[in-house]
Design a protein around this motif. Structure first.
Motif, mmCIF file in Angstrom:
data_model
loop_
_atom_site.group_PDB
_atom_site.id
_atom_site.type_symbol
_atom_site.label_atom_id
_atom_site.label_comp_id
_atom_site.label_asym_id
_atom_site.label_seq_id
_atom_site.Cartn_x
_atom_site.Cartn_y
_atom_site.Cartn_z
ATOM 1 N N ARG A 99 0.788 -1.238 0.000
ATOM 2 C CA ARG A 99 0.000 0.000 0.000
ATOM 3 C C ARG A 99 0.818 1.284 0.000
ATOM 4 N N GLN A 100 2.102 1.208 0.360
ATOM 5 C CA GLN A 100 2.896 2.430 0.477
ATOM 6 C C GLN A 100 4.143 2.450 -0.392
ATOM 7 N N ARG A 101 4.828 1.321 -0.519
ATOM 8 C CA ARG A 101 6.083 1.274 -1.274
ATOM 9 C C ARG A 101 5.801 1.289 -2.775
ATOM 10 N N ILE A 102 6.430 2.219 -3.483
ATOM 11 C CA ILE A 102 6.295 2.235 -4.937
ATOM 12 C C ILE A 102 7.262 1.218 -5.541
ATOM 13 N N HIS A 103 6.876 0.644 -6.667
ATOM 14 C CA HIS A 103 7.658 -0.392 -7.318
ATOM 15 C C HIS A 103 7.988 0.044 -8.743
ATOM 16 N N GLY A 104 9.250 0.024 -9.087
ATOM 17 C CA GLY A 104 9.682 0.417 -10.425
ATOM 18 C C GLY A 104 9.057 -0.432 -11.519
ATOM 19 N N GLY A 105 8.849 -1.706 -11.251
ATOM 20 C CA GLY A 105 8.252 -2.595 -12.227
ATOM 21 C C GLY A 105 6.764 -2.345 -12.447
ATOM 22 N N HIS B 2 -7.898 -2.803 -12.995
ATOM 23 C CA HIS B 2 -9.328 -3.103 -12.968
ATOM 24 C C HIS B 2 -10.171 -1.964 -13.522
ATOM 25 N N ALA B 3 -9.707 -0.746 -13.383
ATOM 26 C CA ALA B 3 -10.433 0.399 -13.974
ATOM 27 C C ALA B 3 -10.397 0.314 -15.499
ATOM 28 N N ARG B 4 -9.257 -0.142 -16.056
ATOM 29 C CA ARG B 4 -9.122 -0.255 -17.512
ATOM 30 C C ARG B 4 -9.832 -1.472 -18.086
ATOM 31 N N HIS B 5 -9.834 -2.559 -17.319
ATOM 32 C CA HIS B 5 -10.324 -3.834 -17.850
ATOM 33 C C HIS B 5 -11.643 -4.298 -17.222
ATOM 34 N N GLY B 6 -12.243 -3.449 -16.435
ATOM 35 C CA GLY B 6 -13.560 -3.767 -15.870
ATOM 36 C C GLY B 6 -13.481 -4.802 -14.857
ATOM 37 N N ASP C 176 5.540 0.802 -12.830
ATOM 38 C CA ASP C 176 5.488 2.200 -13.277
ATOM 39 C C ASP C 176 5.440 3.155 -12.087
ATOM 40 N N TYR C 177 6.198 2.833 -11.049
ATOM 41 C CA TYR C 177 6.340 3.646 -9.838
ATOM 42 C C TYR C 177 5.001 3.909 -9.144
ATOM 43 N N GLN C 178 4.204 2.837 -9.085
ATOM 44 C CA GLN C 178 2.962 2.835 -8.320
ATOM 45 C C GLN C 178 3.094 1.771 -7.232
ATOM 46 N N THR C 179 2.213 1.837 -6.243
ATOM 47 C CA THR C 179 2.146 0.751 -5.279
ATOM 48 C C THR C 179 1.394 -0.406 -5.943
ATOM 49 N N PRO C 180 1.556 -1.630 -5.451
ATOM 50 C CA PRO C 180 0.779 -2.731 -6.009
ATOM 51 C C PRO C 180 -0.737 -2.488 -5.920
ATOM 52 N N THR C 181 -1.185 -1.867 -4.854
ATOM 53 C CA THR C 181 -2.608 -1.564 -4.702
ATOM 54 C C THR C 181 -3.070 -0.595 -5.775
ATOM 55 N N GLU C 182 -2.281 0.437 -6.052
ATOM 56 C CA GLU C 182 -2.627 1.403 -7.098
ATOM 57 C C GLU C 182 -2.613 0.742 -8.482
ATOM 58 N N ALA C 183 -1.610 -0.071 -8.736
ATOM 59 C CA ALA C 183 -1.507 -0.745 -10.035
ATOM 60 C C ALA C 183 -2.688 -1.687 -10.245
ATOM 61 N N ASP C 184 -3.098 -2.396 -9.201
ATOM 62 C CA ASP C 184 -4.236 -3.297 -9.299
ATOM 63 C C ASP C 184 -5.525 -2.521 -9.577
ATOM 64 N N ALA C 185 -5.714 -1.405 -8.881
ATOM 65 C CA ALA C 185 -6.911 -0.577 -9.098
ATOM 66 C C ALA C 185 -6.926 -0.015 -10.518
ATOM 67 N N ALA C 186 -5.774 0.430 -11.009
ATOM 68 C CA ALA C 186 -5.695 0.972 -12.368
ATOM 69 C C ALA C 186 -5.995 -0.117 -13.394
#
Length: 78
Positions: free
Chosen positions: A54-60, A74-78, A62-72
């Motif tokens: 939830r807090q650490r950004i990951h270079g792999g 699901h937003a794109r792919h429904g 795109d410098y988002q947290t895993p939670t942010e990447a997962d939400a993005a």
């Protein structure tokens, strides 16, 4: 012995987990004293679920947290 992805002796199949274990050891295990196994389990869970996911950004990611990447995703792919 765990199943291997590649031939015996090739270290690349475990490189990601070894890197992650190294970070966990440096950031939590070496800096924390737990009196019981339960304390250690709670500390490791918090390190993974609260800090790393939830807090650490990951270079792999795109410098988002895993939670942010997962939400993005699901937003794109429904």
């Amino acid at each position: 012995m765990p199943a291997r992805i590649s031939r015996k002796g090739n270290g690349y199949d475990h490189a990601l987990m070894e890197s992650w274990h190294s970070l966990l050891k440096k950031e939590l295990i070496d800096l924390t004293t737990c009196r019981t196994r339960e304390e250690a389990e709670r500390a490791i869970f918090a390190s993974i679920e609260i800090f790393s996911n939830r807090q650490r950004i990951h270079g792999g990611l795109d410098y988002q947290t895993p939670t942010e990447a997962d939400a993005a995703y699901h937003a794109r792919h429904g």
